[in-house]
Design an enzyme around this catalytic site. Structure first.
Site, PDB file in Angstrom:
ATOM      1  N   GLY A  41       0.697  -0.975   0.161  1.00 23.02           N
ATOM      2  CA  GLY A  41       0.103  -0.053   0.055  1.00 23.02           C
ATOM      3  C   GLY A  41       0.664   1.524   0.139  1.00 23.02           C
ATOM      4  CB  CYS A  43       2.572   2.141   5.157  1.00 19.36           C
ATOM      5  SG  CYS A  43       4.197   2.383   5.986  1.00 19.36           S
ATOM      6  CB  ALA A 118     -11.992  -4.979  -5.932  1.00 23.51           C
ATOM      7  CB  ALA A 274       1.593  18.786   1.863  1.00 25.60           C
ATOM      8  CB  VAL A 275      -4.315  20.123   2.276  1.00 29.37           C
ATOM      9  CG1 VAL A 275      -2.710  21.719   2.192  1.00 29.37           C
ATOM     10  CG2 VAL A 275      -4.228  19.846   1.161  1.00 29.37           C
ATOM     11  NE  ARG A 277      -3.063   9.611   2.547  1.00 28.39           N
ATOM     12  CZ  ARG A 277      -1.941   9.033   1.212  1.00 28.39           C
ATOM     13  NH1 ARG A 277      -1.154  10.025   0.429  1.00 28.39           N
ATOM     14  NH2 ARG A 277      -2.649   7.892   0.418  1.00 28.39           N
ATOM     15  CG  ASP A 316      -5.639   5.761   5.783  1.00 30.10           C
ATOM     16  OD1 ASP A 316      -5.008   5.704   7.055  1.00 30.10           O
ATOM     17  OD2 ASP A 316      -4.442   5.754   4.708  1.00 30.10           O
ATOM     18  CB  ALA A 324       1.105   2.081   8.590  1.00 29.67           C
ATOM     19  CG  HIS A 448      25.030   7.382  31.992  1.00 32.36           C
ATOM     20  ND1 HIS A 448      24.416   7.973  31.434  1.00 32.36           N
ATOM     21  CD2 HIS A 448      25.972   7.314  31.959  1.00 32.36           C
ATOM     22  CE1 HIS A 448      25.550   8.717  32.036  1.00 32.36           C
ATOM     23  NE2 HIS A 448      26.166   8.339  31.427  1.00 32.36           N
TER      24      HIS A 448
END
Length: 469
Positions: A41, A43, A118, A274-275, A277, A316, A324, A448
């Protein structure tokens, strides 16, 4: 027309769909998965994985440029250069390896994969126009007992500035043939800033236009301050509180308008829109099911059941958060329910990571969330400026913050901003999911020197006795 039957039919081979198919097959459920594009997909192919590969390449290139000028570490290199075509081939190699791995896992577990588009006929029947067949060939008909919808999402286009030519989506931005001299990014959310920063590190001039008055508006302002400082330090031009009006008449600049209504132009060789999906709901017959909707998304219950019996939806398609790992968890749960296990989707926290420079992580409730919920809480932060590991990797900007109930110290949220903090997300989610209290984290010995010590110190500070600040 060829007809076959299966118990579970999954539409969509992204993270949610392929995980659901694998888990169902493991549990003995006869499973068929239909995918029209590439397994993995968005991702694996045009999202999470290729973007992180490009971000990594950009970061490494920026390091060499830094060392070519001056370095407190005593490292000096000759003038660096980057072969963008080789970078893209390397990125594509990673994607191919992962998608091939998904195909192998599906085969290993006995999932039948049908490659093609499909189209839903009804809640039990789907027709697939298989790849490699002529347009007039009869489609394959698949009849199922259970139908799982996992088609993913699509990038949102601006109606007055559609994708094409100079205007690109994140898909095109992840496969650059050449580096634009001037890139305008529309939207200062995580996608816009991740890619905008990467392009800036590769050498492009970058301007970011955002209608709101700050970057990463989905995150609280305290978390975004180090990101804002980094953008300015890198020389990214920020036009906050500006709206995009479209391209100019020549098509070589973006027209923007400020809050006062004054217009100006930003020269652009490319424009990355890029506003956000949106769920992929059109073009495959979803409307024939007449499912209940929640805005643009399919409405589901806490088992991912839709309003039609035997039809499930995940990822989504079901709206925010479009992550994802949320889709994977939903897919696994649905498979187990179909196999007879009693499950509900009720995670205590779903972590969200923004892979900017520095990175941002949020899991559970922020102080603002806790206040809105009427919770009496404690919030405490520990700065990376007091963390030895952060000093050794030259990245002391940022902090770790914990949010806990005041009465019983139950941890309800974690946030962090800093270099590499995405790797703290597992510890954040685990502590919330397992019902940890401040004393549990404070009393756990942390190695540490690591960034994880800031997690312990934040819990100690919330209890009133941090050791290193």
């Amino acid at each position: 027309m060829a007809t076959q039957s299966t118990k579970l039919l999954v539409i969509g081979g992204g993270p949610g769909g392929y995980v659901a198919a694998i888990r169902a097959a493991q549990l003995g459920v006869a499973t068929t998965l239909v995918e029209g594009e590439q397994l993995g997909g968005t991702c694996l192919n045009i999202g999470c994985i290729p973007s992180k590969a490009l971000i990594h390449a950009a970061e490494e290139f920026e390091k060499t440029c830094h060392y070519a000028q001056d370095s407190a570490l005593g490292i000096h290199v000759a003038a660096p250069r980057i072969d963008l075509a080789q970078t893209v081939r390397w990125k594509d190699g990673i994607v191919h390896k992962l998608t091939s791995g998904v195909a192998a896992l599906l085969k290993k577990n006995g999932v039948q994969v049908v490659r093609g588009w499909a189209r839903i006929i009804d809640g039990k029947t789907v027709e697939v126009q298989e790849h490699g067949t002529s347009a007039d060939a009869a489609p394959r008909r698949i009849v199922c007992e259970q139908l799982l919808l996992a088609p993913g999402s699509l990038a949102v286009a601006l109606p007055f500035m559609p994708f094409g030519g100079r205007v690109i989506s994140s898909t095109q931005a992840l496969a650059p043939q050449t580096l634009p001299k001037r890139l305008v990014v529309v939207g200062a959310g995580y996608i816009g800033l991740e890619l905008g920063m990467a392009y800036r590190k590769l050498g492009a001039e970058v301007a970011v236009v955002e209608a709101l008055d700050r970057v990463l508006p989905a995150y609280d302002e305290e978390l975004t301050k180090p990101v804002l400082a980094s953008l300015r330090r890198q020389g990214v031009q920020l036009l906050l509180g500006h709206t995009v009006q479209g391209l100019n008449a020549n098509g070589d600049a973006v027209r923007v308008r400020d809050a006062k209504g004054e217009e100006s132009e930003l020269p652009a060789d490319q424009v990355l829109v890029a506003v956000g999906r949106r769920p992929r709901t059109q073009g495959w017959g979803l409307e024939t099911l007449m499912l209940d909707m929640k805005g643009p998304a399919v409405q589901i219950d806490d088992q991912c059941r839709t309003s039609m019996r035997g039809v499930w939806a995940i990822g989504d398609l079901t709206g925010e958060p479009m992550l994802a790992h949320r889709a994977m968890a939903q897919g696994e749960m649905v498979a187990e329910i179909i196999a007879g296990t009693r499950r509900h989707f009720a995670p205590a926290a779903i972590p969200a990571v923004c892979f900017t420079d520095p990175e941002v992580v949020v899991a559970g409730q922020t102080p603002q969330d806790a206040a809105q919920a009427g919770l009496d809480f404690i919030a405490a932060s520990f700065p990376f400026a007091a963390n030895g590991r952060a000093m050794t990797i030259e990245s002391t900007d940022g902090f770790v913050r914990v949010v806990a109930r005041r009465d019983n110290h139950l941890i309800v949220g974690w946030q962090a901003v800093g270099r590499g903090v995405s790797e703290l997300s597992a510890a954040f989610s685990q502590s919330i999911e397992m019902g940890a209290r401040l004393e549990d984290v404070a009393g756990t010995i942390h190695a540490h020197p690591t960034l994880g010590e800031a997690v312990q110190e934040a819990a100690l500070r919330a209890l009133g006795h941090a050791l290193h600040i």
